[in-house]
Design a protein around this motif. Structure first.
Motif, PDB file in Angstrom:
ATOM      1  N   MET A 328       0.843  -1.209   0.000  1.00 54.56           N
ATOM      2  CA  MET A 328       0.000   0.000   0.000  1.00 54.56           C
ATOM      3  C   MET A 328       0.868   1.244   0.000  1.00 54.56           C
ATOM      4  O   MET A 328       1.899   1.302   0.662  1.00 54.56           O
ATOM      5  CB  MET A 328      -0.924   0.025   1.222  1.00 54.56           C
ATOM      6  N   ASP A 329       0.414   2.232  -0.749  1.00 54.37           N
ATOM      7  CA  ASP A 329       1.093   3.515  -0.795  1.00 54.37           C
ATOM      8  C   ASP A 329       0.816   4.251   0.532  1.00 54.37           C
ATOM      9  O   ASP A 329      -0.326   4.278   0.995  1.00 54.37           O
ATOM     10  CB  ASP A 329       0.490   4.304  -1.971  1.00 54.37           C
ATOM     11  N   HIS A 331       0.521   7.330   1.160  1.00 55.00           N
ATOM     12  CA  HIS A 331      -0.484   8.390   0.992  1.00 55.00           C
ATOM     13  C   HIS A 331      -1.895   7.806   0.990  1.00 55.00           C
ATOM     14  O   HIS A 331      -2.829   8.425   1.508  1.00 55.00           O
ATOM     15  CB  HIS A 331      -0.249   9.148  -0.315  1.00 55.00           C
ATOM     16  N   GLU A 332      -2.018   6.633   0.402  1.00 51.32           N
ATOM     17  CA  GLU A 332      -3.331   5.964   0.376  1.00 51.32           C
ATOM     18  C   GLU A 332      -3.842   5.765   1.799  1.00 51.32           C
ATOM     19  O   GLU A 332      -4.990   6.079   2.118  1.00 51.32           O
ATOM     20  CB  GLU A 332      -3.202   4.576  -0.263  1.00 51.32           C
ATOM     21  N   ILE A 335      -4.866   9.089   3.479  1.00 54.65           N
ATOM     22  CA  ILE A 335      -6.121   9.661   2.954  1.00 54.65           C
ATOM     23  C   ILE A 335      -7.319   8.827   3.417  1.00 54.65           C
ATOM     24  O   ILE A 335      -8.376   9.367   3.758  1.00 54.65           O
ATOM     25  CB  ILE A 335      -6.072   9.789   1.412  1.00 54.65           C
ATOM     26  N   ILE A 336      -7.144   7.516   3.440  1.00 57.41           N
ATOM     27  CA  ILE A 336      -8.239   6.648   3.902  1.00 57.41           C
ATOM     28  C   ILE A 336      -8.566   6.960   5.364  1.00 57.41           C
ATOM     29  O   ILE A 336      -9.734   7.108   5.734  1.00 57.41           O
ATOM     30  CB  ILE A 336      -7.872   5.157   3.711  1.00 57.41           C
ATOM     31  N   ASN A 339     -10.494  10.170   5.639  1.00 55.21           N
ATOM     32  CA  ASN A 339     -11.872  10.114   5.162  1.00 55.21           C
ATOM     33  C   ASN A 339     -12.759   9.156   5.944  1.00 55.21           C
ATOM     34  O   ASN A 339     -13.969   9.347   6.000  1.00 55.21           O
ATOM     35  CB  ASN A 339     -11.893   9.739   3.677  1.00 55.21           C
ATOM     36  N   SER A 340     -12.152   8.125   6.510  1.00 53.46           N
ATOM     37  CA  SER A 340     -12.983   7.135   7.211  1.00 53.46           C
ATOM     38  C   SER A 340     -13.300   7.569   8.635  1.00 53.46           C
ATOM     39  O   SER A 340     -14.413   7.389   9.105  1.00 53.46           O
ATOM     40  CB  SER A 340     -12.309   5.768   7.217  1.00 53.46           C
ATOM     41  N   GLU A 384      -8.973   1.605  12.961  1.00 51.54           N
ATOM     42  CA  GLU A 384      -9.048   1.971  11.541  1.00 51.54           C
ATOM     43  C   GLU A 384      -7.921   1.324  10.739  1.00 51.54           C
ATOM     44  O   GLU A 384      -8.125   0.905   9.605  1.00 51.54           O
ATOM     45  CB  GLU A 384      -9.013   3.499  11.378  1.00 51.54           C
ATOM     46  N   LYS A 387      -8.804  -2.080   9.878  1.00 44.25           N
ATOM     47  CA  LYS A 387      -9.725  -2.129   8.724  1.00 44.25           C
ATOM     48  C   LYS A 387      -8.946  -1.944   7.421  1.00 44.25           C
ATOM     49  O   LYS A 387      -9.219  -2.594   6.417  1.00 44.25           O
ATOM     50  CB  LYS A 387     -10.779  -1.022   8.846  1.00 44.25           C
ATOM     51  N   VAL A 388      -7.984  -1.026   7.458  1.00 38.43           N
ATOM     52  CA  VAL A 388      -7.169  -0.781   6.255  1.00 38.43           C
ATOM     53  C   VAL A 388      -6.400  -2.053   5.880  1.00 38.43           C
ATOM     54  O   VAL A 388      -6.261  -2.381   4.703  1.00 38.43           O
ATOM     55  CB  VAL A 388      -6.193   0.402   6.479  1.00 38.43           C
ATOM     56  N   LEU A 391      -8.003  -4.343   3.533  1.00 36.04           N
ATOM     57  CA  LEU A 391      -8.198  -3.917   2.145  1.00 36.04           C
ATOM     58  C   LEU A 391      -7.268  -4.632   1.178  1.00 36.04           C
ATOM     59  O   LEU A 391      -7.616  -4.879   0.030  1.00 36.04           O
ATOM     60  CB  LEU A 391      -7.980  -2.407   2.014  1.00 36.04           C
ATOM     61  N   CYS A 392      -6.056  -4.901   1.655  1.00 30.95           N
ATOM     62  CA  CYS A 392      -5.078  -5.438   0.704  1.00 30.95           C
ATOM     63  C   CYS A 392      -4.736  -6.904   0.989  1.00 30.95           C
ATOM     64  O   CYS A 392      -5.058  -7.429   2.020  1.00 30.95           O
ATOM     65  CB  CYS A 392      -3.807  -4.605   0.745  1.00 30.95           C
TER      66      CYS A 392
END
Lengths: 392, 310
Positions: A328-329, A331-332, A335-336, A339-340, A384, A387-388, A391-392
């Motif tokens: 994962m980047d 920055h990703e 930002i997640i 926003n989350s 959080e 949760k991230v 994602l991957c």
């Protein structure tokens, strides 16, 4: 230390944000904001020049702020405290004021902020070299010391992972070698006690905005005997006793380094910020940050997809949890989180591109803690991130 | 792919909002780099993807996972839909320029978004007829042009309807242009549920027809409509005044109106309209092909010319 009570001084924290970007800039308490407003409301005039009562009040407040800061760092003289815009300006001031000669070497670590790298790169054109030692590696540091090393300019606590160097020992070694030492204290001064006399450091630069102070404020400490010998960097109004058309006579430190009309509101706000931190106690702040960092590390540190920069030991990393999630980047991730759950963290190279380039990394996600962060904050952050990780 | 979408979205927003212009510029740079087979350096794709995933994650981690994993696929689908939608819009615009509607000559009744550009609409009847429609006839209603003309235009209109009124200038142009090549019939379709005095107007016009002054009175009813009445003048007085100005025999006209002599005639027109599927005014049947609302003249010309050339 009562973080819940401290939080009440920071109005923005009641708006639901989880602020974990303190290594970039901390939030400001109402006491600092009120002090700034006091200047603009009650005596918004220039100091050091005029003889009216308002101007005298400004002089008193600035001197008072300088005294508070002198006490905070345990400097010998109040004149050893120079107001700057930030750590960067303090380092640039030394780089340009110290009479380094062709062939001289400036020793820096491999984990420096660009602010403590680029000024020395610029001096390369004058034949002044900079050499790199491995951050925190005393043996490597010793091996790089030689008679040409006139200055050791290094970071006390790294902004990219929160680890610190044994600067007391390094300063002794440097002095024994005849070298001066400039410490980048941007990440140490806001979080732990700094005693410049005990450290015996020659110069120490830090920023106000990283220690609950206003933006555009910074502090440069220098031993008075050294400051007297330094040539001024920026010159002009309020730096001189008198001038003729041919020459000028500079004022003694700190005035000769504080050219032009000063950021009075900022300086007063910075004094108030330092007073605020002193009241909480720097030992309490670092202990609180380490406790929270341990809590994060216990929950996330052993996850197979997480790579912590700076090692698993939270005590060594102070208030910073810098990490990457595999595939994962950074920055990703940042930002997640934003926003989350409205979690503010920093991502990228944190102005330490050279270190990340050396280690072939794009950057990292950096969660940095402070006195107003709570267990709830870090638990939400962990939740959080978990949760991230799915994602991957 | 997401850069293309953001370019379109931010590009449109940038027209109205200065704060979106840097984003539009960033999206353009990203698209340009991708089109020239280079990697998007701006990080816009990452920012957009992460923002969307972050917002979804706040509500459903599972949906966030799917979005994150298949984001590129979703982006492609959205781009394809966007291109298809754009193509359809262009096709609609092409049809609108030719036929005054979005769907071509045979689908003239359907809703067309471009109508809003010229403020075109019509007064719609709340109830619509079901079952098989009947082709409308001229019946014994007044007409202009030649009785056995190749093209028969039957207008179902209402004197109280602002859209029927709006269409009259176009109707006049058509009559002037085509003369005896067409037969233009006016049939009453008073929508009393919306315009309370619509039937009274229609009956008054029929009373004028009795005195062979239908078209003069018809013109007056449309041009000097009720909005032009003075505050003191009531509606009936307005109708009577227009009749006087038209030069009608007022005794005969008043008697005709009072007796409601043409009540059934107007009702017949209305029912014939309903059977033909009329659900709003004005509605035109050009040799059976329908135009609803005050369309631009080119829409009429297109159909009339086609019918004439048959």
């Amino acid at each position: 230390m009562n973080a819940e009570k401290i939080r009440k001084d920071f109005p923005i924290l009641s708006k639901g944000v989880i602020y974990l970007d303190n290594a970039c800039q901390t939030l400001r308490p109402v006491q600092v904001i009120d002090k700034i407003n006091e200047y603009y409301n009650d005596y918004p005039v220039c100091g050091g020049r005029s003889y009216h009562k308002l101007s005298k009040r400004v002089d008193e407040e600035v001197t008072n702020a300088r005294r508070i800061i002198q006490k905070f760092f345990n400097a010998k003289k109040v004149q050893e405290i120079i107001f700057t815009r930030n750590t960067t300006e303090g380092i640039n001031l030394i780089a340009n004021s110290l009479s380094l000669q062709e062939g001289d070497i400036v020793l820096i670590s491999d984990k420096e902020h660009n602010s403590n790298l680029i000024p020395w790169q610029i001096l390369n054109s004058k034949g002044i070299k900079h050499e790199i030692f491995e951050f925190g590696n005393i043996e490597d540091f010793k091996s790089k010391l030689n008679s040409s090393v006139k200055l050791v300019s290094t970071v006390q606590t790294s902004n990219l992972d929160g680890t610190s160097q044994p600067v007391e020992e390094m300063i002794k070694l440097a002095h024994a070698n005849g070298s001066l030492v400039l410490l980048d204290g941007a990440q140490s001064a806001p979080h732990k006690p700094v005693d410049v006399q005990k450290l015996d450091v020659d110069f120490f630069s830090c920023s106000g905005h990283k220690m609950t102070g206003p933006s555009g404020t910074g502090i440069l400490y220098g031993k008075y005997s050294l400051l007297e010998k330094l040539k001024p960097f920026l010159v002009g109004g309020d730096t001189v006793e008198e001038t003729t058309y041919e020459k000028c006579k500079f004022l003694p430190p700190p005035e000769k380094f504080e050219a032009g009309l000063q950021n009075y509101a900022g300086i007063m706000g910075l004094g108030e910020a330092v007073k605020y931190l002193s009241k909480i106690g720097m030992k309490n702040i670092i202990a609180h940050e380490i406790e929270l960092n341990k809590r994060i590390t216990e929950k996330l540190g052993n996850h197979e997809k997480i790579e912590i920069i700076g090692g698993l030991n939270a005590e060594e990393r102070g208030g910073i949890f810098s990490f990457n999630i595999k595939n994962m980047d950074p920055h990703e991730v940042a930002i997640i989180l934003d926003n989350s759950a409205n979690i503010a963290v920093r991502s990228g190279a944190h102005c330490c591109h050279s270190w990340f380039n050396k280690h072939n990394l794009k950057g990292s996600v950096r969660a940095s803690l402070y006195c107003y962060n709570t267990e709830e904050d870090v638990d939400k952050f962990v939740e959080e991130i978990e949760k991230v990780l799915l994602l991957c | 792919m997401i850069c293309i979408l953001t370019l379109v979205v931010f590009g449109v927003l940038a027209i109205f909002s200065a704060s979106h212009r840097p984003l539009a510029k960033e999206a353009f740079e990203c698209v340009f780099l991708r089109l020239t087979l280079r990697k998007c350096r701006t990080g816009l794709d990452t920012k957009v993807k992460s923002s969307i995933v972050g917002r979804i994650m706040g509500k459903s981690p599972f949906a966030a996972k799917i979005t994150y994993k298949y984001f590129e696929v979703f982006s492609w689908v959205l781009v394809i839909l966007m291109v298809a939608s754009l193509a359809y819009s262009v096709y609609g615009g092409y049809n609108y320029s030719l036929y005054g509607n979005c769907y071509g000559p045979e689908e003239i009744n359907a809703f067309c978004i471009y109508n809003a550009l010229e403020g075109e609409t019509f007064t719609e009847l709340q109830t619509k007829v079901s079952g098989e429609l009947e082709k409308p006839t001229a019946d014994d209603d007044p007409y202009l042009g030649k009785d056995d003309a190749k093209v028969e235009i039957i207008e179902f209109g209402c004197y109280s309807c602002p859209y029927s009124r709006q269409a009259q200038s176009t109707v006049n142009e058509i009559v002037q242009k085509y003369g005896n090549q067409i037969k233009l019939v006016f049939r009453d379709f008073p929508i009393d549920t919306i315009h309370s005095r619509a039937s009274l107007h229609a009956e008054a016009a029929n009373c004028a027809l009795e005195q062979d002054k239908f078209w003069e009175y018809h013109k007056k009813l449309f041009t000097e409509h009720e909005l032009c009445t003075s505050a003191e003048e009531n509606h009936l007085e307005h109708i009577v005044r227009l009749a006087q100005e038209t030069g009608l025999n007022m005794k005969q006209f008043s008697s005709c109106l009072k007796e409601r002599k043409y009540k059934e005639e107007v009702k017949t027109d209305f029912n014939d309209g309903i059977k033909a599927g009329v659900h709003g005014t004005p509605t035109f049947f050009i040799n059976g092909r329908t135009i609803i609302g005050p369309k631009p003249i080119r829409a009429f010309e297109k159909i009339i010319d086609e019918e004439l050339s048959k």
